[in-house]
Enzyme design. Sequence first.
Site, PDB file in Angstrom:
ATOM      1  N   HIS A   1      -7.755  -5.651   0.209  1.00  0.00           N
ATOM      2  CA  HIS A   1      -6.557  -4.801   0.235  1.00  0.00           C
ATOM      3  C   HIS A   1      -5.379  -5.413   0.995  1.00  0.00           C
ATOM      4  O   HIS A   1      -4.229  -5.090   0.701  1.00  0.00           O
ATOM      5  CB  HIS A   1      -6.914  -3.439   0.858  1.00  0.00           C
ATOM      6  CG  HIS A   1      -5.783  -2.461   0.883  1.00  0.00           C
ATOM      7  ND1 HIS A   1      -5.146  -2.014  -0.249  1.00  0.00           N
ATOM      8  CD2 HIS A   1      -5.154  -1.846   1.930  1.00  0.00           C
ATOM      9  CE1 HIS A   1      -4.192  -1.164   0.087  1.00  0.00           C
ATOM     10  NE2 HIS A   1      -4.174  -1.047   1.398  1.00  0.00           N
TER      11      HIS A   1
ATOM     12  N   ASP B   1      -9.743  -5.030  -4.458  1.00  0.00           N
ATOM     13  CA  ASP B   1      -9.130  -4.087  -3.523  1.00  0.00           C
ATOM     14  C   ASP B   1      -9.971  -2.811  -3.468  1.00  0.00           C
ATOM     15  O   ASP B   1     -10.087  -2.104  -4.469  1.00  0.00           O
ATOM     16  CB  ASP B   1      -7.705  -3.766  -3.979  1.00  0.00           C
ATOM     17  CG  ASP B   1      -6.916  -2.979  -2.947  1.00  0.00           C
ATOM     18  OD1 ASP B   1      -7.527  -2.213  -2.185  1.00  0.00           O
ATOM     19  OD2 ASP B   1      -5.681  -3.122  -2.909  1.00  0.00           O
TER      20      ASP B   1
ATOM     21  N   SER C   1       0.834  -1.201   0.000  1.00  0.00           N
ATOM     22  CA  SER C   1       0.000   0.000   0.000  1.00  0.00           C
ATOM     23  C   SER C   1       0.876   1.261   0.000  1.00  0.00           C
ATOM     24  O   SER C   1       1.679   1.447  -0.905  1.00  0.00           O
ATOM     25  CB  SER C   1      -0.947  -0.047   1.199  1.00  0.00           C
ATOM     26  OG  SER C   1      -1.943   0.942   1.097  1.00  0.00           O
TER      27      SER C   1
END
Length: 398
Positions: free
Chosen positions: A372, A333, A246
């Site tokens: 995610h 995601d 991320s």
Amino acid sequence: MRKRTEPVALEHEHRAASGSPSAGSAAAALDADCRLKQNLCLAGPGPAEPRCAADAGMKRALGRRKSLCFRLRKILLCVVGLYLTIPVLVKLCPGIQAKLIFLNFVRVPYFIDLKKPQDQGLNHTCNYYLQPEEDVTIGVWHTVPALWWKNAQGKDQLWYEEALASSHPIILYLHGNAGTRGGDHRVELYKVLSSLGYHVVTFDYRGWGDSVGTPSERGMTYDALHVFDWIKARSGDNPVYIWGHSLGTGVATNLVRRLCERETPPDALILESPFTNIREEAKSHPFSVIYRHFPGFDWFFLDPITSSGIQFANDENVKHISCSLLILHAEDDPVVPFQLGRKLYSIAAPSRSFRDFKVQFIPFHADLGYRHKYIYKSPELPRILREFLGKPDAGRQH
């Protein structure tokens, strides 16, 4: 007229006084009439009362309805006012946007002691602290390969540092925003990588967890560089891989670009749920949905990010990286859209800097539900890493 009426009045008085029958009946009738009127007065309005009560009820209902409408209008005005105020505040105070990007003040899970990784099930992990710069201290976890967990019991920091020189490869993990190095999904990934035979070294950037300092893109990148150099000084010829997740992918590409420019690249770079650059990610983030079509969205929300010195330009960095690249992204995601990871791959794959290196993109179908941060659950992950990085050497017990 006066003369005529006086005898009549006298005559009536005379008759009443004499107690004649006609006078008595007239008095009785008069008394009955008075009593009837009195009873009617005591009895109230009679048949008209229900109509009066109904009218009063309607008035009360209308009053409540008007009060409710007034309250709803007041709430609506407050919501609209807040909606219009937030962009102005963000523009005037760019630090607000930086806080929302880093989310370092969100420490989850709460009430964990980062000095005791064993409380999170990592009983072959050592916690220690490094100092990248003056007045900056960062907390580090080092997890050795799972096959060493018995030997690791009760060992000190020196033993763990010396273990880096063993024949097992090392993964430097750079986490995303919010939380700490003790986040649940992060801990689960450490366990998976450790079970596959990797050392895992991770840390909290300055301003996260129990690390001391003020967050910034430059500072986060420098912290990562310091930890990388610390590992290389102890790892000998062991491979060192960098894994970013991320927001950590932005730190990872910043770091690897810098390492490649000084000709000390890592052995591979792994990006999990990456974006192209922070402006595109901010525009695609779920939090921006209500403002995405707001007039002047870029000026109000995106320009303050740039003015704060935050770029995390993965799309630009990959053009200057010379090492193998693996991108992992789940189609479902909700935080970093899948298309941003795919776009980053399409930029990196034809880049001349990767001419002599592998560049691979691994999508995970939406039906798997990895979203995610749950790619570590994939039963295919060990095979993917083995094929991309090679099988870690079983090595000797340390």
